[in-house]
Design a protein around this motif. Structure first.
Motif, PDB file in Angstrom:
ATOM      1  N   GLY A  47      45.220  34.356  43.037  1.00  0.00           N
ATOM      2  CA  GLY A  47      44.217  33.283  42.993  1.00  0.00           C
ATOM      3  C   GLY A  47      43.042  33.563  43.906  1.00  0.00           C
ATOM      4  O   GLY A  47      41.884  33.317  43.553  1.00  0.00           O
ATOM      5  N   GLY A  48      43.307  34.063  45.110  1.00  0.00           N
ATOM      6  CA  GLY A  48      42.211  34.414  46.005  1.00  0.00           C
ATOM      7  C   GLY A  48      41.315  35.487  45.428  1.00  0.00           C
ATOM      8  O   GLY A  48      40.083  35.441  45.574  1.00  0.00           O
ATOM      9  N   ALA A  49      41.942  36.449  44.760  1.00  0.00           N
ATOM     10  CA  ALA A  49      41.141  37.510  44.138  1.00  0.00           C
ATOM     11  C   ALA A  49      40.272  36.957  43.010  1.00  0.00           C
ATOM     12  O   ALA A  49      39.103  37.332  42.851  1.00  0.00           O
ATOM     13  CB  ALA A  49      42.068  38.616  43.619  1.00  0.00           C
ATOM     14  N   ILE A  50      40.841  36.037  42.208  1.00  0.00           N
ATOM     15  CA  ILE A  50      40.069  35.439  41.111  1.00  0.00           C
ATOM     16  C   ILE A  50      38.891  34.631  41.640  1.00  0.00           C
ATOM     17  O   ILE A  50      37.772  34.715  41.138  1.00  0.00           O
ATOM     18  CB  ILE A  50      40.984  34.578  40.233  1.00  0.00           C
ATOM     19  CG1 ILE A  50      42.004  35.463  39.498  1.00  0.00           C
ATOM     20  CG2 ILE A  50      40.171  33.758  39.232  1.00  0.00           C
ATOM     21  CD1 ILE A  50      43.021  34.683  38.713  1.00  0.00           C
ATOM     22  N   VAL A  51      39.122  33.852  42.706  1.00  0.00           N
ATOM     23  CA  VAL A  51      38.053  33.048  43.294  1.00  0.00           C
ATOM     24  C   VAL A  51      36.953  33.924  43.864  1.00  0.00           C
ATOM     25  O   VAL A  51      35.755  33.666  43.710  1.00  0.00           O
ATOM     26  CB  VAL A  51      38.631  32.109  44.366  1.00  0.00           C
ATOM     27  CG1 VAL A  51      37.503  31.424  45.151  1.00  0.00           C
ATOM     28  CG2 VAL A  51      39.543  31.064  43.734  1.00  0.00           C
ATOM     29  N   PRO A  83      30.623  34.407  42.797  1.00  0.00           N
ATOM     30  CA  PRO A  83      29.245  34.879  42.552  1.00  0.00           C
ATOM     31  C   PRO A  83      28.818  34.781  41.087  1.00  0.00           C
ATOM     32  O   PRO A  83      27.655  34.594  40.773  1.00  0.00           O
ATOM     33  CB  PRO A  83      29.274  36.343  43.027  1.00  0.00           C
ATOM     34  CG  PRO A  83      30.708  36.716  42.985  1.00  0.00           C
ATOM     35  CD  PRO A  83      31.479  35.495  43.296  1.00  0.00           C
ATOM     36  N   VAL A  84      29.783  34.892  40.161  1.00  0.00           N
ATOM     37  CA  VAL A  84      29.449  34.773  38.744  1.00  0.00           C
ATOM     38  C   VAL A  84      29.003  33.354  38.416  1.00  0.00           C
ATOM     39  O   VAL A  84      27.995  33.123  37.724  1.00  0.00           O
ATOM     40  CB  VAL A  84      30.638  35.187  37.870  1.00  0.00           C
ATOM     41  CG1 VAL A  84      30.323  34.963  36.393  1.00  0.00           C
ATOM     42  CG2 VAL A  84      31.002  36.651  38.118  1.00  0.00           C
ATOM     43  N   VAL A  85      29.730  32.358  38.923  1.00  0.00           N
ATOM     44  CA  VAL A  85      29.368  30.959  38.688  1.00  0.00           C
ATOM     45  C   VAL A  85      28.039  30.621  39.353  1.00  0.00           C
ATOM     46  O   VAL A  85      27.209  29.890  38.813  1.00  0.00           O
ATOM     47  CB  VAL A  85      30.496  30.033  39.181  1.00  0.00           C
ATOM     48  CG1 VAL A  85      30.063  28.570  39.107  1.00  0.00           C
ATOM     49  CG2 VAL A  85      31.756  30.259  38.375  1.00  0.00           C
ATOM     50  N   ALA A  86      27.821  31.169  40.550  1.00  0.00           N
ATOM     51  CA  ALA A  86      26.569  30.888  41.255  1.00  0.00           C
ATOM     52  C   ALA A  86      25.361  31.454  40.528  1.00  0.00           C
ATOM     53  O   ALA A  86      24.249  30.938  40.642  1.00  0.00           O
ATOM     54  CB  ALA A  86      26.635  31.448  42.676  1.00  0.00           C
ATOM     55  N   SER A  87      25.552  32.505  39.741  1.00  0.00           N
ATOM     56  CA  SER A  87      24.440  33.110  39.016  1.00  0.00           C
ATOM     57  C   SER A  87      24.106  32.403  37.714  1.00  0.00           C
ATOM     58  O   SER A  87      23.084  32.689  37.096  1.00  0.00           O
ATOM     59  CB  SER A  87      24.763  34.586  38.713  1.00  0.00           C
ATOM     60  OG  SER A  87      25.897  34.672  37.845  1.00  0.00           O
ATOM     61  N   ILE A  88      24.943  31.469  37.245  1.00  0.00           N
ATOM     62  CA  ILE A  88      24.672  30.726  36.007  1.00  0.00           C
ATOM     63  C   ILE A  88      23.547  29.729  36.261  1.00  0.00           C
ATOM     64  O   ILE A  88      23.618  28.926  37.191  1.00  0.00           O
ATOM     65  CB  ILE A  88      25.938  30.000  35.513  1.00  0.00           C
ATOM     66  CG1 ILE A  88      27.038  31.013  35.179  1.00  0.00           C
ATOM     67  CG2 ILE A  88      25.625  29.133  34.296  1.00  0.00           C
ATOM     68  CD1 ILE A  88      28.347  30.374  34.787  1.00  0.00           C
ATOM     69  N   PRO A  89      22.444  29.724  35.435  1.00  0.00           N
ATOM     70  CA  PRO A  89      21.334  28.770  35.649  1.00  0.00           C
ATOM     71  C   PRO A  89      21.753  27.354  35.289  1.00  0.00           C
ATOM     72  O   PRO A  89      22.350  27.101  34.248  1.00  0.00           O
ATOM     73  CB  PRO A  89      20.239  29.280  34.708  1.00  0.00           C
ATOM     74  CG  PRO A  89      20.966  30.032  33.645  1.00  0.00           C
ATOM     75  CD  PRO A  89      22.168  30.645  34.317  1.00  0.00           C
TER      76      PRO A  89
END
Length: 412
Positions: A51-55, A60-66
């Motif tokens: 889970g830590g690895a997935i988070v 950063p992927v979620v943060a890059s979504i506009p």
């Protein structure tokens, strides 16, 4: 005291025994009991690491979504709610205020309309005072109606007499003259002018006789020119008078529908009405330097009910009733009803004629009565193809109706 199998409330679960060393065989009974706990502990630890690895990867992927509205986002912010939706929301939240405002607005509209009607009646009375009278109150201003054979001419004569003018009415025969004399109006004088025709000629250009064409043009065009030639010298002589301080004027009345649109089977009437419009424009530019005004009143569809004199010849104690005085005796409810009632073409023509007569600088042309503005606008701007299509559909519907009525009559 007996033994209890319940666990104490604040007691903690027994610690999980450490797993056996690698390579050590589990042979005892305790080792068999704790094997499931060892497996569960190892699984939880592996899942936590996963889970830590997935988070760490997804953050950063979620943060890059506009996201709309986020600072630095490439997408535009969400639009604000529309004005209509805001109004609907406000009305739902303030139903009582909305109802009260609607009632107050209705009361204001009714009160304003009644005040407008009263003010209009008051100004109508003031305009009547502008008609010049003698020192003894006798009438002085004279108006001549050349087409007294028509119904609108009769109504106009009665109205102008009520407003304080001496009226001379041209009629074609003695029967019309006797009808005018039967009104017992001392200031309305019939004048018999032979060959005064008021007939509307109908028929196709192919079938209409040339003599009928000549008769129509003589009555409407040549008759108008002859009347102008007779009255112009008289109007020039009135320029030297000090009173009334209004310029003498000629008023030509035409029809908007036949003067602006060439109708089928009415070519002679339409041509004569077109000619009168041109005569009015030419005459106005010829006599304006003399101080004589020429006004063209373009009336709409003329409708009337009853006789020629029953609406305008009302009397009270054997005295003619002034139409402007009656408005002050009307109840507010009747005035409210009159707000939604348009005046007839005859009433509008009488009012427009009086306004033109007493105005210091009258307008050169004016559309009056029912449908006058519509016909003027359509005749000026509507494409010919649209007019042809509309007239063709109307003619087809009329011919179909006549055919059905004829068939029904033959059946019976």
């Amino acid at each position: 005291m007996g033994q209890s199998n319940s666990t104490p409330k604040n007691s903690s679960p027994p610690p999980t025994p450490p797993p056996p060393p690698a390579g050590t065989a589990v042979s005892s009974l305790d080792g068999l009991r704790n094997a499931s706990q060892w497996v569960l502990s190892s699984t939880n630890k592996a899942l936590g690491v996963l889970g830590g690895a997935i988070v760490s990867v997804a953050k950063p992927v979620v943060a890059s979504i506009p996201v709309p509205g986020r600072k630095g986002s490439s997408l535009p912010p969400a639009p604000p709610p529309s004005l209509s939706s805001q109004m609907v929301t406000w009305i739902r939240k303030n139903a009582g205020k909305t109802l009260l405002g609607t009632l107050l607005l209705g009361v204001a509209v009714v009160a304003g309309s009644i005040a407008y009607k009263s003010g209009k009646a008051y100004h109508r009375e003031l305009k009547k005072l502008r008609v010049v009278r003698g020192a003894d109150g006798s009438k002085r201003e004279v108006i001549v109606i050349t087409n007294g054979a028509s119904i609108e001419g009769m109504v106009l004569a009665l109205d102008l007499d009520n407003r304080g003018f001496i009226v001379f009415v041209c009629v074609p025969d003695s029967s019309r003259a006797d009808e005018i004399l039967s009104w017992k109006r001392a200031d309305i004088h019939p004048v018999i002018v032979p060959d005064l025709s008021n007939e509307t000629l109908t028929g196709s250009i192919e079938s209409l006789d040339v003599e009928a064409w000549r008769s129509c043009m003589d009555a409407n065009v040549t008759g108008t020119i002859q009347a102008i030639q007779q009255f112009l010298p008289l109007l020039k002589r009135t320029l030297s008078l000090r009173r009334p301080r209004r310029s003498p004027r000629l008023i030509l009345v035409t029809s908007t529908i036949t003067g602006n649109i060439g109708l089928p089977y009415q070519s002679a009437t339409c041509a004569s009405q077109h000619a009168i419009l041109s005569i009015a424009d030419s005459l106005r530019r010829e006599v304006q330097h003399w101080g004589i005004d020429v006004v063209c009143l373009k009336k709409g569809i003329f409708t009337t009910g009853g006789s020629r004199s029953d609406k305008s010849n009302k009397t009270v104690d054997n005295k003619p009733e002034q139409p402007g005085l009656a408005c002050w005796r009307v109840s507010p409810l009747e005035m409210l009803k009159s707000m939604f009632k348009q005046p007839s073409t005859s009433e509008a023509l009488c009012e427009a004629t009086f306004d033109v007569v007493i105005a210091t600088r009258p307008e050169t042309s004016r559309a009056v009565g029912f449908g006058s503005l519509a016909y003027s606008f359509v005749g000026w701007i509507a494409p010919n193809r649209v007019l042809d299509w509309s007239i063709r559909r109307t003619s087809m519907a009329r011919h179909s109706s006549l055919a059905i009525n004829t068939t029904a009559a033959e059946t019976f």
